[in-house]
Design a protein around this motif. Structure first.
Motif, PDB file in Angstrom:
ATOM      1  N   LEU A 116      -9.007   3.369  10.417  1.00  0.00           N
ATOM      2  CA  LEU A 116     -10.432   3.087  10.226  1.00  0.00           C
ATOM      3  C   LEU A 116     -11.004   3.748   8.979  1.00  0.00           C
ATOM      4  CD1 LEU A 116     -11.664   3.398  13.926  1.00  0.00           C
ATOM      5  CD2 LEU A 116     -11.131   1.311  12.687  1.00  0.00           C
ATOM      6  N   LYS A 117     -10.408   4.881   8.566  1.00  0.00           N
ATOM      7  CA  LYS A 117     -10.897   5.571   7.363  1.00  0.00           C
ATOM      8  C   LYS A 117     -10.679   4.704   6.120  1.00  0.00           C
ATOM      9  CE  LYS A 117     -10.489  10.385   8.831  1.00  0.00           C
ATOM     10  NZ  LYS A 117      -9.764  11.674   8.613  1.00  0.00           N
ATOM     11  N   ILE A 118      -9.456   4.179   6.006  1.00  0.00           N
ATOM     12  CA  ILE A 118      -9.135   3.292   4.860  1.00  0.00           C
ATOM     13  C   ILE A 118     -10.032   2.052   4.896  1.00  0.00           C
ATOM     14  CG2 ILE A 118      -7.347   1.807   3.848  1.00  0.00           C
ATOM     15  CD1 ILE A 118      -5.296   3.915   4.906  1.00  0.00           C
ATOM     16  N   LEU A 119     -10.245   1.537   6.110  1.00  0.00           N
ATOM     17  CA  LEU A 119     -11.084   0.337   6.292  1.00  0.00           C
ATOM     18  C   LEU A 119     -12.507   0.584   5.789  1.00  0.00           C
ATOM     19  CD1 LEU A 119     -11.574  -2.511   7.525  1.00  0.00           C
ATOM     20  CD2 LEU A 119     -11.978  -1.416   9.698  1.00  0.00           C
ATOM     21  N   GLU A 120     -13.062   1.767   6.147  1.00  0.00           N
ATOM     22  CA  GLU A 120     -14.439   2.079   5.741  1.00  0.00           C
ATOM     23  C   GLU A 120     -14.542   2.275   4.223  1.00  0.00           C
ATOM     24  OE1 GLU A 120     -18.043   4.959   7.325  1.00  0.00           O
ATOM     25  OE2 GLU A 120     -16.098   4.992   8.328  1.00  0.00           O
ATOM     26  N   GLU A 121     -13.551   2.934   3.652  1.00  0.00           N
ATOM     27  CA  GLU A 121     -13.550   3.168   2.190  1.00  0.00           C
ATOM     28  C   GLU A 121     -13.463   1.842   1.424  1.00  0.00           C
ATOM     29  OE1 GLU A 121     -10.322   5.802   1.390  1.00  0.00           O
ATOM     30  OE2 GLU A 121     -11.290   7.521   2.397  1.00  0.00           O
ATOM     31  N   GLU A 122     -12.551   0.972   1.873  1.00  0.00           N
ATOM     32  CA  GLU A 122     -12.364  -0.325   1.203  1.00  0.00           C
ATOM     33  C   GLU A 122     -13.606  -1.211   1.347  1.00  0.00           C
ATOM     34  OE1 GLU A 122      -9.944  -1.496  -0.696  1.00  0.00           O
ATOM     35  OE2 GLU A 122      -8.681   0.287  -0.510  1.00  0.00           O
ATOM     36  N   ASN A 123     -14.233  -1.154   2.524  1.00  0.00           N
ATOM     37  CA  ASN A 123     -15.469  -1.921   2.735  1.00  0.00           C
ATOM     38  C   ASN A 123     -16.574  -1.455   1.792  1.00  0.00           C
ATOM     39  OD1 ASN A 123     -14.562  -3.697   4.680  1.00  0.00           O
ATOM     40  ND2 ASN A 123     -15.266  -2.467   6.415  1.00  0.00           N
ATOM     41  N   ASN A 124     -16.652  -0.150   1.599  1.00  0.00           N
ATOM     42  CA  ASN A 124     -17.666   0.406   0.682  1.00  0.00           C
ATOM     43  C   ASN A 124     -17.420  -0.040  -0.760  1.00  0.00           C
ATOM     44  OD1 ASN A 124     -19.185   1.807   2.607  1.00  0.00           O
ATOM     45  ND2 ASN A 124     -17.777   3.569   2.563  1.00  0.00           N
ATOM     46  N   THR A 125     -16.141  -0.092  -1.149  1.00  0.00           N
ATOM     47  CA  THR A 125     -15.814  -0.532  -2.525  1.00  0.00           C
ATOM     48  C   THR A 125     -16.170  -2.007  -2.734  1.00  0.00           C
ATOM     49  OG1 THR A 125     -13.538  -0.950  -1.801  1.00  0.00           O
ATOM     50  CG2 THR A 125     -13.961   1.141  -2.947  1.00  0.00           C
ATOM     51  N   THR A 126     -15.904  -2.832  -1.733  1.00  0.00           N
ATOM     52  CA  THR A 126     -16.247  -4.257  -1.835  1.00  0.00           C
ATOM     53  C   THR A 126     -17.759  -4.452  -1.873  1.00  0.00           C
ATOM     54  OG1 THR A 126     -16.039  -4.449   0.584  1.00  0.00           O
ATOM     55  CG2 THR A 126     -14.164  -5.203  -0.736  1.00  0.00           C
ATOM     56  N   ILE A 127     -18.480  -3.665  -1.074  1.00  0.00           N
ATOM     57  CA  ILE A 127     -19.956  -3.766  -1.050  1.00  0.00           C
ATOM     58  C   ILE A 127     -20.529  -3.391  -2.424  1.00  0.00           C
ATOM     59  CG2 ILE A 127     -22.057  -2.702  -0.073  1.00  0.00           C
ATOM     60  CD1 ILE A 127     -20.402  -2.504   2.618  1.00  0.00           C
ATOM     61  N   GLN A 128     -19.953  -2.337  -3.021  1.00  0.00           N
ATOM     62  CA  GLN A 128     -20.461  -1.885  -4.321  1.00  0.00           C
ATOM     63  C   GLN A 128     -20.104  -2.868  -5.450  1.00  0.00           C
ATOM     64  OE1 GLN A 128     -22.479   0.732  -4.790  1.00  0.00           O
ATOM     65  NE2 GLN A 128     -22.378   1.154  -2.572  1.00  0.00           N
ATOM     66  N   ALA A 129     -18.981  -3.566  -5.330  1.00  0.00           N
ATOM     67  CA  ALA A 129     -18.492  -4.435  -6.402  1.00  0.00           C
ATOM     68  C   ALA A 129     -19.254  -5.764  -6.492  1.00  0.00           C
ATOM     69  CB  ALA A 129     -17.005  -4.724  -6.201  1.00  0.00           C
ATOM     70  N   LEU A 130     -19.820  -6.212  -5.381  1.00  0.00           N
ATOM     71  CA  LEU A 130     -20.445  -7.540  -5.337  1.00  0.00           C
ATOM     72  C   LEU A 130     -21.890  -7.554  -5.806  1.00  0.00           C
ATOM     73  CD1 LEU A 130     -19.226  -9.279  -2.069  1.00  0.00           C
ATOM     74  CD2 LEU A 130     -19.327 -10.349  -4.288  1.00  0.00           C
TER      75      LEU A 130
END
Length: 558
Positions: free
Chosen positions: A429-443
């Motif tokens: 879940l940690k990796i999932l949350e980090e990756e979700n944050n990166t996608t949110i910031q990139a869009l």
């Protein structure tokens, strides 16, 4: 512009020339006729007035002529009847040959045709069968949700079937089309959904090149790689699936399921990097299970859409129905548009479509039709066409709208805290949350003011079990069998009528043939008697029988 027909008008010179040629031709014809000379028909001298029994002879000749005319008429009728009979027999023979050929072909393809018809008519049944195959074959099930209405895209029957299957099946939520909602709304939904299932924020590539187009694009100097071809969240999803595969120590199969037009096939294409699955704006493009190999350890299983239950609200049926807008009735389409407008902010809809204020759905569609130029004959707006286009826009990726998550978190009855913990343990879940944050910031996200506020209707119930749709198919089969029985009865009655007609024709032909024989014998007898009578008379008529038949009784004799 249509081409005009060529004019038939001529110049005066040409017209006079033609007239002159015609006059010359007529003159030539008259000259030739004059040279040949006219042969006047010889007058019939008739019976001399001094001849004895003149009146009797004339009377007998007239009677004979009348009898011959009657005989000719009867013979003509008989010939016509015989011709009709022959035509009917030939037509029947041809029909029999055609039937034999058709039956020979139909007998082999009848079973195939029936099964195809059943599949076409009860396509929902085949959709359920294929969806069930995907769920049973997959180790991890990805439930794809539209970020604009995630709650409306959730199917409780599917979630219950996966979580309560008893095996090691795991469920992941994929929040697709995140670029069509405001950033704050997306974060709220991710926080809400991750409390029940692990949720991945995803934005699939919309313009995906086909394998066959790679060579063509290489030849060209410039290729348009715009922002829409980019994919976000694919790395996060692949990492989660690969790690889960490592823990299982085997190659995993990942099933992708969801309601129509949520982007199931687009997600698979984005992960593969090539257009492996067919994608379209129309609903129900994928009709069977498709296997796509991402790498050695992961296989993606594309599935047909979940069928929305008829007990759902009008809004859920309008947005989540598997039947395309082309096949649906106009009343259902208008009802769906009405439900969408009732669940939206009216002012935002007016601002988005830039139309004046409207009182009802029909007025809204007329205004939109006039603005977009969708008119019928006489300048009447095509309300049905506009309604279908609107539904396509709302299910596709054109309109930006968002719905708010529920205020209080209530777990569904098939989910418990233990099951949630068991599912979450399998994924990092940690990796999932980090990756979700990166996608949110990139869009890049739409402005909250431009995005239409939408009121969700809640979870949409769907039919996954095949048995629930058997009733519709059985009813259709009964209808087909009744139609076939009626057709058989009709053909039998037609055959009986044809047999009766044949009998009547035979009887008539027999009677006519006997009459003809009798009349011929009578005429022969009369001719013999007349020849005997004429020999006893002192004079004889130097005429043939044909000339006597053509005798003109209107001639005046001196």
């Amino acid at each position: 512009a249509e081409l005009r027909k060529a004019s038939k008008r001529l110049t005066c010179h040409k017209r006079y020339k033609i007239q002159k040629k015609i006059r010359e031709h007529h003159r030539k014809v008259r000259k030739e006729a004059k040279k040949r000379g006219r042969k006047k028909p010889k007058k019939d001298p008739g019976v001399p007035s001094a001849a004895p029994f003149k009146e009797e002879l004339l009377r007998e000749a007239e009677q004979r002529k009348q009898r011959l005319e009657e005989l000719k008429q009867k013979q003509k009728l008989n010939r016509q009847k015989e011709h009709e009979k022959k035509r009917k027999l030939e037509a029947k023979k041809n029909a029999a040959k055609i039937k034999e050929n058709v039956e020979g072909k139909e007998s082999s393809s009848k079973s195939k045709a029936k099964t195809n018809k059943l599949l076409d008519k009860s396509s929902k049944k085949s959709f359920c069968r294929e969806l069930r195959k995907v769920i049973e074959a997959s180790d991890v099930v990805l439930e794809v949700l539209d970020a604009r209405d995630p709650m409306g895209c959730r199917c409780p029957q599917l979630e219950q079937a996966v979580t309560c299957s008893g095996g090691d099946k795991k469920l992941l939520l994929v929040l697709n089309k995140i670029d069509l909602v405001p950033k704050e709304n997306l974060e709220k939904w991710l926080n809400y959904l991750k409390k029940e299932f692990p949720t991945v924020a995803f934005k699939s590539a919309t313009l995906m090149k086909d394998r066959s187009m790679e060579q063509v694009s290489r030849r060209r100097a410039r290729v348009d790689l715009s922002r829409t071809t980019e994919c976000f969240g694919s790395k996060c999803l692949l990492k989660l699936l690969q790690e889960h595969g490592k823990t299982q120590n085997k190659a995993i199969q990942v099933g992708v399921v969801g309601f129509p037009n949520v982007g199931k096939s687009s997600i698979i294409n984005s992960l593969k990097g090539v257009r492996a699955c067919n994608v379209g704006l129309s609903r129900g493009v994928t009709r069977s299970m498709q296997i796509v190999h991402i790498d050695k350890q992961t296989k993606m299983l594309d599935s047909p859409s979940i069928i929305a239950d008829p007990s759902n609200s009008a809004l859920a049926l309008a947005l989540r129905s598997i039947i395309g807008t082309e096949e649906s009735d106009s009343a259902d389409v208008l009802e769906g548009v009405d439900a969408i407008l009732n669940h939206c902010s009216k002012q935002q809809v007016i601002m988005h479509y830039s139309i004046p204020d409207f009182r009802n759905t029909e007025e809204f569609l007329t205004l939109l039709g006039r603005k977009r130029g969708m008119l019928k004959k006489g300048g009447v707006p095509d309300i049905e066409g506009v309604a279908k286009l609107l539904l396509c826009d709302w299910t596709g990726a054109k309109i930006s709208y968002h719905s708010q998550p529920p205020g209080s978190q209530r777990l569904p009855p098939y989910l418990t805290e233990d099951k949630i913990a068991e599912i979450q343990e399998c994924f990092n879940l940690k990796i999932l949350e980090e990756e979700n944050n990166t996608t949110i910031q990139a869009l890049k996200y739409p402005n909250p003011a431009s995005s239409i506020a939408f009121q969700s209707a809640g979870m949409a119930s769907g039919t996954i079990e095949e048995n629930k749709i058997i009733e519709e198919a059985s009813e259709w089969e009964n209808m087909e069998t009744s139609k076939e029985e009626e057709e058989e009865d009709f053909t039998e009655s037609d055959d009986e009528d044809d047999v009766e007609e044949e009998k009547d024709v035979r009887e008539v032909s027999q009677v006519s043939s006997t009459l003809a024989v009798a009349l011929v014998s009578l005429t022969h007898y009369f001719l013999i008697s007349e020849s005997e009578h004429s020999s006893s008379v002192s004079f004889s008529l130097d005429k043939t029988a044909d000339e006597d038949d053509a005798y003109d009784f209107n001639t005046d004799y001196v």
